[in-house]
Design a protein around this motif. Structure first.
Motif, short mmCIF file in Angstrom:
data_model
loop_
_atom_site.label_atom_id
_atom_site.label_comp_id
_atom_site.label_asym_id
_atom_site.label_seq_id
_atom_site.Cartn_x
_atom_site.Cartn_y
_atom_site.Cartn_z
N THR A 128 148.04 112.33 55.63
CA THR A 128 147.48 112.28 56.98
C THR A 128 146.09 112.90 57.02
N SER A 129 145.91 114.02 56.30
CA SER A 129 144.60 114.67 56.29
C SER A 129 143.54 113.77 55.67
N ASP A 130 143.92 113.06 54.59
CA ASP A 130 142.97 112.13 53.96
C ASP A 130 142.58 111.02 54.93
N PHE A 131 143.57 110.55 55.69
CA PHE A 131 143.29 109.49 56.65
C PHE A 131 142.32 109.96 57.73
N LEU A 132 142.59 111.17 58.27
CA LEU A 132 141.75 111.69 59.35
C LEU A 132 140.33 111.96 58.86
N LEU A 133 140.20 112.54 57.67
CA LEU A 133 138.87 112.79 57.12
C LEU A 133 138.16 111.49 56.79
N GLY A 134 138.94 110.47 56.45
CA GLY A 134 138.35 109.17 56.12
C GLY A 134 137.72 108.47 57.30
N ILE A 135 138.07 108.91 58.52
CA ILE A 135 137.47 108.30 59.72
C ILE A 135 136.00 108.69 59.83
N ILE A 136 135.63 109.83 59.24
CA ILE A 136 134.25 110.32 59.34
C ILE A 136 133.42 109.69 58.22
N PRO A 137 132.39 108.91 58.56
CA PRO A 137 131.57 108.27 57.51
C PRO A 137 130.67 109.28 56.81
N THR A 138 130.23 108.93 55.61
CA THR A 138 129.35 109.82 54.84
C THR A 138 128.01 109.99 55.55
N THR A 139 127.47 108.89 56.06
CA THR A 139 126.25 108.92 56.85
C THR A 139 126.45 108.06 58.08
N LEU A 140 125.46 108.09 58.97
CA LEU A 140 125.58 107.32 60.20
C LEU A 140 125.65 105.82 59.93
N VAL A 141 124.97 105.37 58.87
CA VAL A 141 124.93 103.93 58.59
C VAL A 141 125.97 103.50 57.56
N SER A 142 126.60 104.46 56.85
CA SER A 142 127.57 104.07 55.83
C SER A 142 128.82 103.44 56.44
N ALA A 143 129.07 103.69 57.73
CA ALA A 143 130.20 103.05 58.40
C ALA A 143 130.03 101.54 58.40
N PHE A 144 128.79 101.07 58.48
CA PHE A 144 128.53 99.63 58.50
C PHE A 144 128.59 99.04 57.09
N THR A 145 128.05 99.77 56.12
CA THR A 145 128.01 99.25 54.76
C THR A 145 129.37 99.35 54.08
N GLY A 146 130.21 100.30 54.52
CA GLY A 146 131.52 100.46 53.90
C GLY A 146 132.58 99.54 54.46
N GLY A 147 132.32 98.94 55.61
CA GLY A 147 133.27 98.01 56.19
C GLY A 147 134.53 98.66 56.74
N GLU A 148 134.46 99.96 57.07
CA GLU A 148 135.62 100.68 57.60
C GLU A 148 135.63 100.57 59.13
N VAL A 149 136.70 99.97 59.66
CA VAL A 149 136.77 99.72 61.09
C VAL A 149 136.77 101.02 61.89
N LEU A 150 137.60 101.99 61.48
CA LEU A 150 137.70 103.23 62.24
C LEU A 150 136.41 104.05 62.17
N GLN A 151 135.70 104.01 61.04
CA GLN A 151 134.42 104.69 60.94
C GLN A 151 133.40 104.07 61.89
N THR A 152 133.37 102.74 61.93
CA THR A 152 132.48 102.04 62.85
C THR A 152 132.84 102.39 64.29
N LEU A 153 134.14 102.47 64.58
CA LEU A 153 134.61 102.81 65.92
C LEU A 153 134.10 104.19 66.33
N LEU A 154 134.17 105.17 65.42
CA LEU A 154 133.71 106.52 65.72
C LEU A 154 132.20 106.55 66.01
N VAL A 155 131.41 105.91 65.15
CA VAL A 155 129.96 105.89 65.33
C VAL A 155 129.60 105.19 66.65
N ALA A 156 130.28 104.08 66.94
CA ALA A 156 130.00 103.34 68.16
C ALA A 156 130.34 104.15 69.40
N LEU A 157 131.46 104.87 69.37
CA LEU A 157 131.83 105.71 70.51
C LEU A 157 130.80 106.81 70.73
#
Length: 450
Positions: A128-157
């Protein structure tokens, strides 16, 4: 406009023809068919390429245009609560049917299948901890390049709330993102013309690799799973949709018919995510509700995956001659539905989640996962279709509960009086035009700058 709609109509007829041709090639020339897999993979990758920018634009526009942040929080909390309840219902239905069918009785595990099951378990589990930490992208733009839906969701919010706090100063940014959204949807419309090629390659490859043997030997669990998914969609979801929103489930599914065809041909509900966002907004559900409910549902509202995990676990235990007790079933499956977050749109992710759950709870059963490797691709289609239907219904229900849906418009759309623009997916102002003026239309036009 009519001519453009006609062309897209022929496009989806071509997809059906491509699927049938792919099945024929898979049976007649299996060696050649397997080599066609990159065609299907390439098409799905093209769709995935568009998901992050579409989610970002939709959420930023939805959240940024809302006056009160509490409204966004209320939508998200209501959606998550609904997802939890429906996942529990899906688990219970899968448990009931699985115990009645006892689908794995009488099957035998070969060495090759055992090795296949062990391979699926490698690296499949996640804490669970790995999942929660995985929501946070490495950088503001890495959410887009990594293709992670939840990371993109966090940055967009975060971006949406920031623009909301900026007030009038943020309006030019919102308008710019609105133009980018139109561009992104237009690119998506262009990509969709490759759908027949992708569908042909994907179906040919799976039929060529598995043939008819897997279907015949494992027909019980396949048919049982499809029937269970059907009952869940039409009885459970259909009843909720009728009682709460007053909408017929058949009308909603017909409206989303092209998306279901796309999922069926690619075996991935993620391939239809961008179009679901566009169609839910066209239906009359507000941008904030669509922007929050749909992407979140793709990670947390896994009705089809819940049913699959339940029945597949019982199937594996039966096939290994080591049935699960009721207590073990509940413990294992609650763990796996938590571990399955984010697996809805990824082809084969349900199989990896199943293997990971068994590895963590009952390692001696992992080898049995190999028994369903051959037909997982066929089962993943029903899984993806059910997940997609569940998210569509959830969006309408959350919109109804929060009074963020135009019911008159929804009735017109479902009746075909307001057709969906298949070329742009949006109109000049981000939402499709309404053919007849309504009482509140003047206010809406003023906000849109018309």
């Amino acid at each position: 406009m009519a001519a453009r709609r006609d062309r897209t109509h022929y496009l989806y007829l071509t997809v059906i023809g491509a699927v049938l041709l792919g099945i024929a090639v898979g049976f007649l020339a299996p060696g050649v068919a397997v080599e066609l897999k990159p065609l299907g993979t390439g098409f799905v990758n093209l769709i995935k390429m568009m998901i992050s920018p579409i989610i970002f634009c939709t959420i930023v526009l939805g959240v940024g245009s809302v006056r009160k942040a509490a409204k966004v929080g209320a939508v998200g909390g209501l959606a998550l609560g609904y997802f939890l309840v429906m996942s529990t219902v899906a688990l219970a239905i899968g448990l009931l049917v699985g115990n009645l069918l006892e689908p794995g009785s009488g099957l035998h595990l070969t060495k090759e299948l055992a090795e296949a099951g062990a391979k699926q378990a490698e690296g499949a589990s996640e804490s669970t901890s790995d999942f929660l930490l995985g929501i946070i992208p490495t950088t503001l733009v890495s959410a887009f390049t990594g293709g992670e839906v939840l990371q993109t969701l966090l940055v967009a919010l975060l971006a949406g709330f920031a623009l909301q706090a900026m007030g009038a100063a943020g309006e030019p940014v919102l308008r710019g993102i609105g133009h980018i959204q139109k561009l992104v949807f237009r690119i998506l419309g262009m990509i969709m013309w490759a759908a027949p090629v992708g569908a042909f390659g994907a179906i040919a490859a799976v039929v060529g690799a598995t043939g008819a043997a897997a279907l015949k030997s494992l027909a019980v669990i396949m048919i049982g799973f499809y029937v269970t998914c059907g009952l869940f969609v039409f009885v459970v979801l259909g009843t909720l949709l009728r009682l709460i929103a007053g909408i017929n489930i058949w009308a909603l599914l017909k409206y989303l018919g092209r998306e279901f065809l796309l999922i069926l041909s690619t075996s991935s509900s993620e391939s239809a995510l961008p179009r679901l966002i566009a169609k839910m907004e066209h239906l009359g559900v507000s941008k904030p509700v669509v922007g929050i409910t749909v992407p979140t549902g793709y990670s947390f509202n896994l009705d089809g995956t819940a049913i699959y995990l339940t029945m597949a676990s019982l199937f594996t235990a039966e096939a290994m001659g080591n049935p699960l007790s009721i207590g073990e079933q509940i413990s294992l499956l609650v763990f796996m539905i938590i571990a399955s977050k984010g697996a809805a749109g990824v082809t084969g992710a349900g199989l990896a989640t199943l293997a990971g759950g068994l590895q963590s709870h009952r390692p001696e059963l992992v080898d049995g996962v190999g028994l369903i490797v051959g037909i997982d691709r066929f089962m993943s289609e029903a899984r993806a279709l059910t997940n997609f239907a569940g998210n569509a219904v959830a969006t309408v229900l959350v919109g109804t509960w929060t009074k963020e849906i135009d019911k008159a418009r929804a009735a017109d759309v479902l009746a075909g009086r307001i057709p969906f623009d298949e070329q742009t997916l949006v109109d000049d102002h981000g939402t499709p035009a309404v053919p007849a003026p309504r009482a509140d239309e003047g206010e809406e036009k003023a906000r849109a700058g018309v």
